[in-house]
Structure formats: structure tokens, C-alpha cells
Motif scaffolding. Structure first.
Motif, PDB file in Angstrom:
ATOM      1  N   PHE A 178       0.840  -1.200   0.000  1.00  0.00           N
ATOM      2  CA  PHE A 178       0.000   0.000   0.000  1.00  0.00           C
ATOM      3  C   PHE A 178       0.877   1.252   0.000  1.00  0.00           C
ATOM      4  N   GLU A 179       0.345   2.310  -0.574  1.00  0.00           N
ATOM      5  CA  GLU A 179       1.124   3.546  -0.740  1.00  0.00           C
ATOM      6  C   GLU A 179       1.425   4.175   0.620  1.00  0.00           C
ATOM      7  N   LYS A 180       2.703   4.362   0.886  1.00  0.00           N
ATOM      8  CA  LYS A 180       3.119   4.786   2.216  1.00  0.00           C
ATOM      9  C   LYS A 180       2.922   6.269   2.473  1.00  0.00           C
ATOM     10  N   ASP A 181       3.100   7.099   1.465  1.00  0.00           N
ATOM     11  CA  ASP A 181       3.127   8.543   1.685  1.00  0.00           C
ATOM     12  C   ASP A 181       1.777   9.224   1.481  1.00  0.00           C
ATOM     13  N   ALA A 182       0.740   8.463   1.164  1.00  0.00           N
ATOM     14  CA  ALA A 182      -0.573   9.057   0.880  1.00  0.00           C
ATOM     15  C   ALA A 182      -1.381   9.205   2.168  1.00  0.00           C
ATOM     16  N   HIS A 183      -0.897  10.062   3.066  1.00  0.00           N
ATOM     17  CA  HIS A 183      -1.563  10.212   4.359  1.00  0.00           C
ATOM     18  C   HIS A 183      -2.700  11.228   4.331  1.00  0.00           C
ATOM     19  N   VAL A 184      -2.756  12.044   3.293  1.00  0.00           N
ATOM     20  CA  VAL A 184      -3.825  13.028   3.154  1.00  0.00           C
ATOM     21  C   VAL A 184      -4.463  12.845   1.778  1.00  0.00           C
ATOM     22  N   ASP A 185      -5.783  12.755   1.753  1.00  0.00           N
ATOM     23  CA  ASP A 185      -6.516  12.579   0.508  1.00  0.00           C
ATOM     24  C   ASP A 185      -7.389  13.813   0.281  1.00  0.00           C
ATOM     25  N   ASP A 186      -7.070  14.561  -0.782  1.00  0.00           N
ATOM     26  CA  ASP A 186      -7.776  15.805  -1.090  1.00  0.00           C
ATOM     27  C   ASP A 186      -8.622  15.679  -2.361  1.00  0.00           C
ATOM     28  N   ARG A 187      -8.984  14.455  -2.743  1.00  0.00           N
ATOM     29  CA  ARG A 187      -9.674  14.276  -4.018  1.00  0.00           C
ATOM     30  C   ARG A 187     -11.116  14.766  -4.001  1.00  0.00           C
ATOM     31  N   PHE A 188     -11.688  14.936  -2.833  1.00  0.00           N
ATOM     32  CA  PHE A 188     -13.119  15.190  -2.750  1.00  0.00           C
ATOM     33  C   PHE A 188     -13.387  16.628  -2.334  1.00  0.00           C
ATOM     34  N   LYS A 189     -14.216  17.310  -3.106  1.00  0.00           N
ATOM     35  CA  LYS A 189     -14.514  18.708  -2.843  1.00  0.00           C
ATOM     36  C   LYS A 189     -15.153  18.870  -1.461  1.00  0.00           C
ATOM     37  N   GLY A 190     -14.553  19.739  -0.675  1.00  0.00           N
ATOM     38  CA  GLY A 190     -15.110  20.037   0.637  1.00  0.00           C
ATOM     39  C   GLY A 190     -14.601  19.167   1.762  1.00  0.00           C
ATOM     40  N   PHE A 191     -13.747  18.149   1.459  1.00  0.00           N
ATOM     41  CA  PHE A 191     -13.322  17.215   2.489  1.00  0.00           C
ATOM     42  C   PHE A 191     -11.832  16.932   2.396  1.00  0.00           C
ATOM     43  N   ARG A 192     -11.237  16.665   3.544  1.00  0.00           N
ATOM     44  CA  ARG A 192      -9.868  16.155   3.616  1.00  0.00           C
ATOM     45  C   ARG A 192      -9.881  14.914   4.503  1.00  0.00           C
ATOM     46  N   PHE A 193      -9.355  13.823   3.976  1.00  0.00           N
ATOM     47  CA  PHE A 193      -9.213  12.604   4.751  1.00  0.00           C
ATOM     48  C   PHE A 193      -7.758  12.478   5.174  1.00  0.00           C
ATOM     49  N   VAL A 194      -7.535  12.263   6.467  1.00  0.00           N
ATOM     50  CA  VAL A 194      -6.182  12.187   7.011  1.00  0.00           C
ATOM     51  C   VAL A 194      -6.063  10.882   7.795  1.00  0.00           C
ATOM     52  N   ARG A 195      -5.029  10.096   7.502  1.00  0.00           N
ATOM     53  CA  ARG A 195      -4.835   8.831   8.214  1.00  0.00           C
ATOM     54  C   ARG A 195      -3.586   8.918   9.094  1.00  0.00           C
ATOM     55  N   PHE A 196      -3.632   8.193  10.199  1.00  0.00           N
ATOM     56  CA  PHE A 196      -2.530   8.175  11.148  1.00  0.00           C
ATOM     57  C   PHE A 196      -2.129   6.728  11.419  1.00  0.00           C
ATOM     58  N   ALA A 197      -0.891   6.405  11.090  1.00  0.00           N
ATOM     59  CA  ALA A 197      -0.367   5.049  11.306  1.00  0.00           C
ATOM     60  C   ALA A 197       0.308   4.983  12.670  1.00  0.00           C
ATOM     61  N   ASP A 198      -0.473   5.200  13.706  1.00  0.00           N
ATOM     62  CA  ASP A 198       0.063   5.197  15.074  1.00  0.00           C
ATOM     63  C   ASP A 198       0.448   3.780  15.487  1.00  0.00           C
ATOM     64  N   ARG A 199       1.245   3.688  16.544  1.00  0.00           N
ATOM     65  CA  ARG A 199       1.735   2.390  17.014  1.00  0.00           C
ATOM     66  C   ARG A 199       1.533   2.240  18.509  1.00  0.00           C
ATOM     67  N   GLU A 200       1.621   0.997  18.952  1.00  0.00           N
ATOM     68  CA  GLU A 200       1.708   0.714  20.378  1.00  0.00           C
ATOM     69  C   GLU A 200       3.156   0.895  20.818  1.00  0.00           C
ATOM     70  N   TRP A 201       3.314   1.382  22.055  1.00  0.00           N
ATOM     71  CA  TRP A 201       4.657   1.582  22.586  1.00  0.00           C
ATOM     72  C   TRP A 201       4.785   0.798  23.895  1.00  0.00           C
ATOM     73  N   ALA A 202       5.336   1.393  24.929  1.00  0.00           N
ATOM     74  CA  ALA A 202       5.572   0.656  26.168  1.00  0.00           C
ATOM     75  C   ALA A 202       4.274   0.084  26.727  1.00  0.00           C
ATOM     76  N   PHE A 203       4.324  -1.181  27.135  1.00  0.00           N
ATOM     77  CA  PHE A 203       3.179  -1.888  27.709  1.00  0.00           C
ATOM     78  C   PHE A 203       1.992  -1.926  26.752  1.00  0.00           C
ATOM     79  N   PHE A 204       2.284  -1.876  25.443  1.00  0.00           N
ATOM     80  CA  PHE A 204       1.278  -1.991  24.389  1.00  0.00           C
ATOM     81  C   PHE A 204       0.257  -0.852  24.400  1.00  0.00           C
ATOM     82  N   VAL A 205       0.644   0.289  24.926  1.00  0.00           N
ATOM     83  CA  VAL A 205      -0.232   1.458  24.963  1.00  0.00           C
ATOM     84  C   VAL A 205       0.024   2.291  23.707  1.00  0.00           C
TER      85      VAL A 205
END
Length: 299
Positions: A168-195
Motif C-alpha cells: 500500500f502507498e506509504k506517503d498518501a496520508h492526506v486525501d484531497d480528491r473530494f470537494k469540501g473534504f480532507r481525509f487524514v490517516r494516522f499510522a500510530d503504534r503501540e509503545w511501552a506496555f502496548f499502549v
């Protein structure tokens, strides 16, 4: 029997409407559709504004090339996911969904592959599993492409990120294809103690999208749960949950946040006009699809 998604009072849902359709697949294979239309109540202009229908799928936990299943019992149908996902997307097409959000745990990668330092007690050769992991990601990608609906997808804590980003495309974190909307994705992770935490690249991405002068409605996608707080033996909320909730809701442009991770139904939460909605796992005994329609309040 129909899935019921209990919503806050309708007056809190402006500037958009939520939950247009909730199709649900049952073990017998029949698809039943309950059609709900819940419009915002803050004036006719919002209702007349051109809206956008969004489909939300999460936690597929697919295993096809990978052996076995995500669960030893029948609650996770990992090997049925390709068929169920295709049927879900077909239902979305028939219901005129314009954009699909897939919020993580796409493939159920064995934990000794995802986190070998913690879980690889038997010293399996992790690299031996990666071709099968990649094949499963490609299977999901092909199903999404064949459906022909624009989509945004992100990894969860059961995904193997290096292999995920090969497909899957790694750098496509913001999608501006749709008039009036911005879709933003966050590839967050678990860190210490799986939080889970939002740090570094994802934190900077959030700050950039919130600080910009773009007045479009923002829809944020993440795997982990911001709201509501969840009491469970396994961490589901972000460590900085309260800070994220305050920061996003205070911005004014972030009107919808979609997440997965928790494998049960959670009521939607509205914080200062921002709805936070969670979809539970797709590979359950029944496949649940949530579809929303959102209106840009400034049109």
C-alpha cells in the motif's frame, strides 16, 4: 434482527448526518439492510449541501496465504474474510458509498512476526512468513481495487508495517480528491506496555493538518480509540487520549474520527461537534458495515 447504532441527540450531530445504512452479514449468508436517515437539525442549508457517503470497515484479521486463523474458536473468521470483504464492498457500491475507510488490523500477522523481540520464544525464522504476509496484503488490495470505490487504508497493531507498506502507498496520508473534504490517516503504534501513542511523524502530520488555513471538513482515520475511555485489561485508548480529544475537537475542522481496535460495539461520542465513531471487527461471526453521510458545514 438489525444492528442498532445508538446515536447522541440529533441536535448534536450538525453539521452532518450520521448512519445512513447499517448492512450486516449473518452466518447464514443473508444480507439485511436497515435504512436510517438522521439529519442535522441546524437549518435547511446543511441538509441541502452536497454530502458524501463514507463506508467504514475495520479489523479484518485476514489469513488466506498465512495458515491458521486469528482465533482458535469461531468468533474470528479469518479465512472467510476475502469473500466477506468483497460482499461488504458490493453492498457499499449498491448503497452509493463514495469512499471507504479501512482502519487497521488488515491481516492477522502472527505476533512473533510483528514483534519478534517479545513473542518469538521458539526462534521461528520470521523471514519465512513474509511472502505469505505480503500475499495476503495483495489479496486485500486487489479486492479493494476491484470494487472501484476510492479508499484509504492504514495498519493496526496486528499488521507487519514493513510488508504493509510494500503493498500500500506509504506517503498518501492526506486525501484531497473530494470537494469540501480532507481525509487524514494516522499510522500510530503501540509503545511501552502496548499502549498506543501518537508520536513523531504522526504527531507532526496532525499538527500540520490542524495548523493549516484549509477550511475543509477533516475526517481523521486511526486504528486506536480516542474516545470514549475504555476499561479493559488490554490498552485500547491512546496514552494521551484526553489531549488528542481536546486538540482535535477544538480545531473546528475535524468533524469525524473513525477507529477500530476494540472488538465490540461502542456508542458514538460527540465532543464539541466532532463525532468519534468506532466499528467493530469485520471477521466476526457477523460482518458489520457502517456507512455515514457527512455534510460540509460551510457549503
Amino acid at each position: 434482527f438489525f444492528l442498532r447504532l445508538r446515536l447522541p441527540p440529533r441536535s448534536t450531530l450538525f453539521p452532518y448526518t450520521t448512519l445512513f445504512r447499517s448492512p450486516r452479514f449473518f452466518p447464514g449468508g443473508k444480507l439485511r439492510v436497515r435504512d436510517d436517515v438522521r439529519a442535522g437539525t441546524a437549518g435547511g442549508a446543511a441538509r441541502r449541501a452536497p454530502g458524501m457517503r463514507i463506508g467504514h470497515i475495520t479489523d479484518l484479521h485476514l489469513r488466506n496465504a498465512l495458515p491458521g486463523s486469528a482465533s482458535p474458536d469461531t468468533t474470528l473468521r479469518s479465512r472467510d474474510v476475502p469473500e466477506l470483504l468483497a460482499r461488504a464492498l458490493d453492498a457499499m457500491k449498491r448503497n452509493h458509498v463514495e469512499f471507504v475507510a479501512v482502519t487497521g488490523d488488515v491481516v492477522d500477522v502472527p505476533l512473533y512476526v510483528v514483534e519478534p523481540t517479545f513473542f518469538n520464544y521458539y526462534d521461528f525464522r520470521v523471514e519465512d512468513f513474509l511472502p505469505e504476509v505480503e500475499a495476503d496484503y495483495r489479496r486485500v488490495r486487489d479486492i479493494l481495487r476491484d470494487a472501484g470505490i476510492p479508499y484509504m487504508i492504514l495498519p493496526g497493531n496486528h499488521d507487519h508495517e514493513p510488508t504493509f507498506w510494500k503493498v500500500f502507498e506509504k506517503d498518501a496520508h492526506v486525501d484531497d480528491r473530494f470537494k469540501g473534504f480532507r481525509f487524514v490517516r494516522f499510522a500510530d503504534r503501540e509503545w511501552a506496555f502496548f499502549v498506543p501513542q501518537r508520536v513523531d511523524r504522526e504527531r507532526l502530520l496532525m499538527e500540520r493538518t490542524l495548523a493549516g488555513s484549509d477550511a475543509r471538513v477533516q475526517v481523521h482515520l486511526q486504528h486506536f480509540v480516542i474516545e470514549p475511555p475504555i476499561e479493559h485489561w488490554y490498552p485500547h485508548n491512546y496514552l494521551e487520549r484526553e489531549h488528542l480529544s481536546r486538540t482535535l475537537s477544538a480545531n473546528g475542522n475535524v468533524r469525524l474520527a473513525l477507529s477500530g481496535h476494540a472488538h465490540w460495539e461502542i456508542d458514538p461520542v460527540v465532543v464539541n461537534g466532532m463525532s468519534l465513531i468506532h466499528a467493530f471487527k469485520v471477521a466476526d461471526v457477523a460482518l458489520t458495515i457502517l456507512s455515514f453521510k457527512i455534510y460540509p458545514y460551510f457549503v
